[in-house]
Enzyme design. Structure first.
Site, mmCIF file in Angstrom:
data_model
loop_
_atom_site.group_PDB
_atom_site.id
_atom_site.type_symbol
_atom_site.label_atom_id
_atom_site.label_comp_id
_atom_site.label_asym_id
_atom_site.label_seq_id
_atom_site.Cartn_x
_atom_site.Cartn_y
_atom_site.Cartn_z
ATOM 1 N N LYS A 41 3.324 15.162 -66.058
ATOM 2 C CA LYS A 41 2.064 15.057 -66.817
ATOM 3 C C LYS A 41 1.724 16.414 -67.437
ATOM 4 O O LYS A 41 2.294 17.447 -67.054
ATOM 5 C CB LYS A 41 0.950 14.598 -65.881
ATOM 6 C CG LYS A 41 0.686 15.556 -64.735
ATOM 7 C CD LYS A 41 -0.400 15.057 -63.804
ATOM 8 C CE LYS A 41 -0.557 16.015 -62.637
ATOM 9 N NZ LYS A 41 -1.853 15.950 -62.002
ATOM 10 N N ARG A 134 -11.320 10.329 -54.978
ATOM 11 C CA ARG A 134 -11.345 10.581 -56.417
ATOM 12 C C ARG A 134 -10.977 9.299 -57.159
ATOM 13 O O ARG A 134 -11.692 8.830 -58.010
ATOM 14 C CB ARG A 134 -10.378 11.728 -56.752
ATOM 15 C CG ARG A 134 -10.327 12.108 -58.211
ATOM 16 C CD ARG A 134 -9.379 13.268 -58.477
ATOM 17 N NE ARG A 134 -7.988 12.957 -58.162
ATOM 18 C CZ ARG A 134 -6.947 13.676 -58.583
ATOM 19 N NH1 ARG A 134 -7.144 14.766 -59.301
ATOM 20 N NH2 ARG A 134 -5.706 13.342 -58.259
ATOM 21 N N TYR A 257 -12.435 45.096 -77.038
ATOM 22 C CA TYR A 257 -13.860 44.755 -77.142
ATOM 23 C C TYR A 257 -14.662 45.312 -75.970
ATOM 24 O O TYR A 257 -14.257 45.184 -74.815
ATOM 25 C CB TYR A 257 -14.036 43.241 -77.157
ATOM 26 C CG TYR A 257 -13.630 42.593 -78.449
ATOM 27 C CD1 TYR A 257 -14.142 43.029 -79.676
ATOM 28 C CD2 TYR A 257 -12.740 41.531 -78.449
ATOM 29 C CE1 TYR A 257 -13.764 42.425 -80.864
ATOM 30 C CE2 TYR A 257 -12.369 40.910 -79.627
ATOM 31 C CZ TYR A 257 -12.878 41.365 -80.834
ATOM 32 O OH TYR A 257 -12.505 40.761 -81.997
ATOM 33 N N MET A 305 -8.767 37.280 -78.231
ATOM 34 C CA MET A 305 -8.186 35.984 -78.599
ATOM 35 C C MET A 305 -6.708 36.114 -78.971
ATOM 36 O O MET A 305 -5.895 35.252 -78.645
ATOM 37 C CB MET A 305 -8.963 35.368 -79.759
ATOM 38 C CG MET A 305 -8.521 33.955 -80.079
ATOM 39 S SD MET A 305 -9.349 33.215 -81.485
ATOM 40 C CE MET A 305 -10.980 32.945 -80.843
HETATM 41 C C1 LIG Z 1 -1.345 11.318 -58.113
HETATM 42 C C2 LIG Z 1 -0.578 12.590 -58.131
HETATM 43 N N1 LIG Z 1 0.616 12.640 -57.523
HETATM 44 C C3 LIG Z 1 1.372 13.762 -57.504
HETATM 45 C C4 LIG Z 1 0.917 14.920 -58.111
HETATM 46 C C5 LIG Z 1 1.772 16.159 -58.046
HETATM 47 O O1 LIG Z 1 1.101 17.153 -57.321
HETATM 48 P P1 LIG Z 1 1.775 18.611 -57.157
HETATM 49 O O2 LIG Z 1 1.842 19.177 -58.531
HETATM 50 O O3 LIG Z 1 0.823 19.353 -56.282
HETATM 51 O O4 LIG Z 1 3.103 18.382 -56.561
HETATM 52 C C6 LIG Z 1 -0.322 14.912 -58.763
HETATM 53 C C7 LIG Z 1 -0.820 16.128 -59.376
HETATM 54 O O5 LIG Z 1 -1.948 16.452 -59.391
HETATM 55 C C8 LIG Z 1 -1.092 13.711 -58.773
HETATM 56 O O6 LIG Z 1 -2.274 13.656 -59.394
#
Ligand SMILES: Cc1ncc(COP(=O)(O)O)c(C=O)c1O
Length: 368
Positions: A41, A134, A257, A305
């Site tokens: 992700k 969550r 700055y 920046m």
């Molecule tokens: C549902 C879920 N599984 C796995 C992970 C992977 O976690 P990590 O990057 O700590 O291994 C995440 C990351 O936040 C997550 O949201």
């Protein structure tokens, strides 16, 4: 780098797919009886999702995980055919797109399970809240969610709140998840729970599949401390820039700055074209170091920046390489160090690098 600077961009990232493959291997050895779902992700935590996903699959990952439908669609468009799980709850208008890209979605509540069934071709995993509070259905709702999802349910999972820091709480979450698994038959359904920390340190949480993210990138799951190399992980990204100008400062002259840094004696200062627009965080102002000619050089005053200034010696020249994250000679600046100095965690350091300013290149350096 010679004085006639030829850099891919003002500041660039070098990503080592070999290190990612090595890290997948390390994690698979820690969970030898489980499959591995690679969490890519947020553009693979800033490393580039398509290239990282390819490296993970080459090293034996069985599936991928993302957070948005768009992230999943990007992987499909790149020709990746392994299962892709979307972690978050999706609004109804995103579900047909998920189906079109053959993404596996997550049911987080009874209404969320009902929304999923309105799209007959969708496959779903069920997320169970075991204490993070969550996302996910409560353990008492698992039976009803299963009935609603019927044969489209192919996985069940939970997520740990503190697998990097609290063994007792992680054990309690595992026990709650085990009770859910014992309450009804889950034959043929993929069971998974372990993030990076749990993959490394809680073998009782491995189930049929582990789900690491940050460790794939050679980063330590504790965030702002710990040495990932001590866990057999190899950091996969370096962030580099170059010396764009060198000037001499007289005693008492200020830098950047607010002139928050003042030279205590005559000295040399080198300007590098990297700033918070690149993702080099402003909270590093006056706190970080960069590597130039093999030595640690202090960041003088504020990160702006588009530029930063580092204290250097007279021999530093325009065109010299500036390593903001990574190794140069014998020295290394880790994402954990930058996270700690910036008041954040390694996750946010790499994820925050802006790909619209920072070109990424991919070359095997260390891995298998
Ligand atoms: C549902 C879920 N599984 C796995 C992970 C992977 O976690 P990590 O990057 O700590 O291994 C995440 C990351 O936040 C997550 O949201």
């Amino acid at each position: 780098m010679a004085a006639g600077v030829r850099a891919p961009s003002r500041t660039w990232a070098e990503v080592d797919p070999g290190a990612v493959r090595h890290n997948v291997g390390t994690l698979k050895r820690r969970a030898p009886n489980s499959r591995l779902m690679a969490v890519v992700k947020a553009d693979a935590y800033g490393h580039g999702s398509v290239e990282v996903a390819r490296a993970c699959i080459e090293a034996g990952a069985h599936s991928l995980a993302v957070v948005t439908v768009e992230e999943g669609a990007e992987l499909r468009r790149a020709g990746l055919e392994v299962p892709i799980l979307v972690f978050t709850d999706l609004l109804p208008d995103r579900l047909p797109l998920a189906e079109a890209h053959r993404l596996v979605v997550t049911a987080h509540s009874i209404p969320s399970a009902r929304r999923i069934t309105a799209n007959p071709g969708l496959e779903a995993h069920l997320k169970v809240n075991t204490g993070m509070n969550r996302w996910g259905v409560e353990p008492s709702e698992v039976g009803e969610a299963r009935r609603i999802l019927g044969p489209r349910l192919t996985g069940v999972y939970t997520h740990f709140a503190s697998a990097d820091s609290d063994e007792g709480e992680t054990r309690r979450q595992i026990e709650r998840f085990d009770s859910v698994l014992a309450s009804q038959p889950f034959g043929g359904i993929l069971v998974h729970a372990a993030n990076s920390a749990a993959t490394l340190w809680h073998s009782g949480s491995h189930y049929a599949c582990v789900r690491p993210g940050v460790a794939l990138y050679g980063l330590h799951p504790a965030g702002d401390e710990g040495d990932p190399t001590a866990e057999g992980l190899q950091p996969a990204m370096a962030l580099k820039s170059y010396v764009a100008g060198v000037r001499r400062l007289d005693r008492g002259e200020g830098v950047s700055y607010g002139l928050t840094y003042r030279a205590g004696a005559p000295m040399f200062a080198a300007t590098a074209p990297v700033g918070y627009a690149e993702g080099y965080r402003r909270t590093l102002s006056g706190k970080a170091e960069a590597l130039i000619r093999g030595l640690r050089r202090p960041l003088l005053g504020r990160v702006t920046m588009d530029a930063c200034v580092f204290g250097v010696d007279e021999d530093v020249e325009v065109g010299d390489e500036v390593v903001l994250l990574g190794t140069q000679g014998e020295e290394r600046i880790s994402a954990e160090e930058l996270g700690s100095r910036a008041g954040t965690i390694n996750y946010e350091i790499t994820t925050g690098i802006n790909p619209r300013r920072v070109e990424r290149s991919y070359e095997d350096v260390r891995g298998p």
